[in-house]
Structure formats: C-alpha cells, structure tokens
Motif scaffolding. Structure first.
Motif, PDB file in Angstrom:
ATOM      1  N   LEU A 128      27.282  41.381  39.649  1.00 50.52           N
ATOM      2  CA  LEU A 128      28.490  40.729  39.123  1.00 50.52           C
ATOM      3  C   LEU A 128      29.541  41.310  40.141  1.00 50.52           C
ATOM      4  O   LEU A 128      30.616  40.353  40.446  1.00 50.52           O
ATOM      5  CB  LEU A 128      28.770  40.956  37.625  1.00 50.52           C
ATOM      6  CG  LEU A 128      30.348  40.877  37.022  1.00 50.52           C
ATOM      7  CD1 LEU A 128      30.677  39.404  37.284  1.00 50.52           C
ATOM      8  CD2 LEU A 128      30.103  41.548  35.573  1.00 50.52           C
ATOM      9  N   LYS A 129      29.672  42.806  40.573  1.00 46.46           N
ATOM     10  CA  LYS A 129      30.758  43.349  41.282  1.00 46.46           C
ATOM     11  C   LYS A 129      30.830  42.452  42.556  1.00 46.46           C
ATOM     12  O   LYS A 129      31.817  42.301  43.125  1.00 46.46           O
ATOM     13  CB  LYS A 129      30.417  44.581  41.206  1.00 46.46           C
ATOM     14  CG  LYS A 129      31.101  45.415  40.191  1.00 46.46           C
ATOM     15  CD  LYS A 129      31.135  46.806  40.392  1.00 46.46           C
ATOM     16  CE  LYS A 129      29.876  47.603  40.746  1.00 46.46           C
ATOM     17  NZ  LYS A 129      30.091  49.155  40.457  1.00 46.46           N
ATOM     18  N   ALA A 130      29.581  42.231  43.061  1.00 43.40           N
ATOM     19  CA  ALA A 130      29.687  41.535  44.368  1.00 43.40           C
ATOM     20  C   ALA A 130      30.175  40.259  44.331  1.00 43.40           C
ATOM     21  O   ALA A 130      30.665  39.489  45.659  1.00 43.40           O
ATOM     22  CB  ALA A 130      28.164  41.329  44.872  1.00 43.40           C
ATOM     23  N   LEU A 131      30.140  39.214  43.114  1.00 46.69           N
ATOM     24  CA  LEU A 131      30.881  38.090  43.077  1.00 46.69           C
ATOM     25  C   LEU A 131      32.163  38.164  42.748  1.00 46.69           C
ATOM     26  O   LEU A 131      32.688  37.190  42.803  1.00 46.69           O
ATOM     27  CB  LEU A 131      29.847  37.418  41.973  1.00 46.69           C
ATOM     28  CG  LEU A 131      28.542  36.878  42.614  1.00 46.69           C
ATOM     29  CD1 LEU A 131      27.732  36.327  41.548  1.00 46.69           C
ATOM     30  CD2 LEU A 131      28.499  35.827  43.799  1.00 46.69           C
ATOM     31  N   VAL A 132      33.006  39.320  42.561  1.00 46.48           N
ATOM     32  CA  VAL A 132      34.244  39.456  42.140  1.00 46.48           C
ATOM     33  C   VAL A 132      35.400  38.727  43.220  1.00 46.48           C
ATOM     34  O   VAL A 132      36.149  37.825  42.954  1.00 46.48           O
ATOM     35  CB  VAL A 132      34.733  40.770  41.893  1.00 46.48           C
ATOM     36  CG1 VAL A 132      36.042  40.866  41.889  1.00 46.48           C
ATOM     37  CG2 VAL A 132      34.218  41.308  40.646  1.00 46.48           C
ATOM     38  N   PRO A 133      35.136  39.110  44.571  1.00 47.42           N
ATOM     39  CA  PRO A 133      35.735  38.514  45.584  1.00 47.42           C
ATOM     40  C   PRO A 133      35.684  36.637  45.532  1.00 47.42           C
ATOM     41  O   PRO A 133      36.651  35.776  45.802  1.00 47.42           O
ATOM     42  CB  PRO A 133      35.397  38.978  46.908  1.00 47.42           C
ATOM     43  CG  PRO A 133      34.849  40.246  46.449  1.00 47.42           C
ATOM     44  CD  PRO A 133      33.915  39.877  45.110  1.00 47.42           C
ATOM     45  N   GLU A 134      34.550  36.140  45.209  1.00 48.22           N
ATOM     46  CA  GLU A 134      34.257  34.766  45.122  1.00 48.22           C
ATOM     47  C   GLU A 134      35.157  34.135  43.790  1.00 48.22           C
ATOM     48  O   GLU A 134      35.520  33.015  43.869  1.00 48.22           O
ATOM     49  CB  GLU A 134      32.865  34.443  45.025  1.00 48.22           C
ATOM     50  CG  GLU A 134      32.498  32.892  44.852  1.00 48.22           C
ATOM     51  CD  GLU A 134      31.108  32.812  45.034  1.00 48.22           C
ATOM     52  OE1 GLU A 134      30.787  31.539  44.776  1.00 48.22           O
ATOM     53  OE2 GLU A 134      30.172  33.644  45.323  1.00 48.22           O
TER      54      GLU A 134
END
Length: 198
Positions: free
Chosen positions: A87-93
């Motif tokens: 989830l954290k990895a997708l925050v920028p997206e």
C-alpha cells in the motif's frame, strides 16, 4: 505556479524530523530525504503523464476517477494497523491521480479554451503597443498544480518513507501560504478512497 513552486531538493535539505515522546520531549531523528525524493519523483512522473494524456484527449476526467477508485478498492477496508509495504508503495500513484483530477477540474476548461487559440501572446511594453513586444505564453504554467511541499507532506503523512506497518500519528508544520487546505483535502480523499470514514 512555477513562481510558487520550491525545488524539491531545497525543501528536503531543510527538512527536520523529530520524534516526540509521551512526555513531550523532542529528539531529532535521521532524515528520510532519499525515500521522500524517490516518492516525489514517482508521483511527479505519473502526475505529468496523466496530464499529458488528458491534454491530447486520451484521458477523460471520469476515466481518471474510475481508475483511481478501482486501484484503491482492493485495499478496502483499510485499517491503521495494517499499513502494508504494498500500500505504501502505491501512495505516490494514488496522490498523482488525486492531484491530476484536481488540476483538470480546477483549471482544465481554461487551459483547453486557451489551447484552441492558434497563437497566444502577452503584449508587453507601452499602452499603445508602440515600442512593446510580444512573448509566447506556456499554457502549462496556467494549470493549477499542487505545491511540492504539499506532496512531500502527504508522502510523509501516509508513512511512505517509514519502515513500519502502522499509519503513525504525525504532526506536520507547514508555513503560511504553502497549502494546508490542499493537504487536508487530498489526505481526506485518499483516506476515503481506502475505505476510511472521513
């Protein structure tokens, strides 16, 4: 907006991070500037790509919203204690999608009206035009965009740069005029998209 945008490296260079104990004692902690810079660059790349697609007519505002809802739906219901690395990895997206929607809804119609003009110039110089000059206007500067500091704050708020799996309590200090309202609005949107009651 280019005048109001501060350089991401300059902002990160002045970043101070403290851990505050339950007794209120502050301790300066190690900066996570490299991770925040990585997140900002990923955000910016996706944000600009979405705007380019919209500008050439390959992305509609409704499509952008639907895609964002679909991408976040798989994390619902999200809980504070299970803030996964995925989830954290997708925050920028996710932030890029929210920001692109904001830009398009806020200044998209004006941009498109002006982009249909064959030549758009700004008259400078004397009032009667003699001795004056013309310079072309970059229409991209007319798009209302989130400030760099706002995106960095959101990345930090959503623990993009942390190792833990909990959405930690945060206290952020943002200077006057740097967009606390935008940070609150975008964070509320992302939380709602993830299934939190806002």
């Amino acid at each position: 907006t280019s005048i109001t945008q501060r350089d991401v490296e300059a902002i990160l260079g002045s970043l101070e991070t403290f851990e505050v104990s339950t007794s209120g004692e502050k301790t300066l902690t190690t900066s996570t500037s490299d991770k925040l810079l990585q997140g900002f660059r990923e955000y910016n790349e996706r944000y600009e790509a979405q705007l380019r697609l919209w500008q050439v007519g390959e992305l509609q505002e409704g499509t952008l919203v639907r895609e964002l809802k679909e991408k976040t739906r798989r994390f619902q219901p999200c809980i504070v204690g299970n803030w996964t690395p995925e989830l954290k990895a997708l925050v920028p997206e996710f932030l890029a999608g929210i920001a692109a929607h904001y830009t398009i809804s806020k200044s998209g119609q004006s941009f498109q009206r002006l982009s249909t003009c064959t030549t758009l110039c700004l008259q400078t110089g004397e009032a009667d035009g003699e001795g004056g000059s013309q310079k072309a206007i970059d229409l991209n500067t007319m798009l209302e965009r989130p400030h760099t500091i706002q995106i960095l704050t959101l990345l930090r708020l959503f623990c993009y740069d942390s190792e833990g799996t909990t959405l930690a309590h945060q206290l952020m200090q943002i200077r006057t005029g740097e967009g606390k309202s935008m940070v609150l609005g975008m964070s509320s949107l992302l939380l709602a998209l993830l299934g939190f009651r806002v």
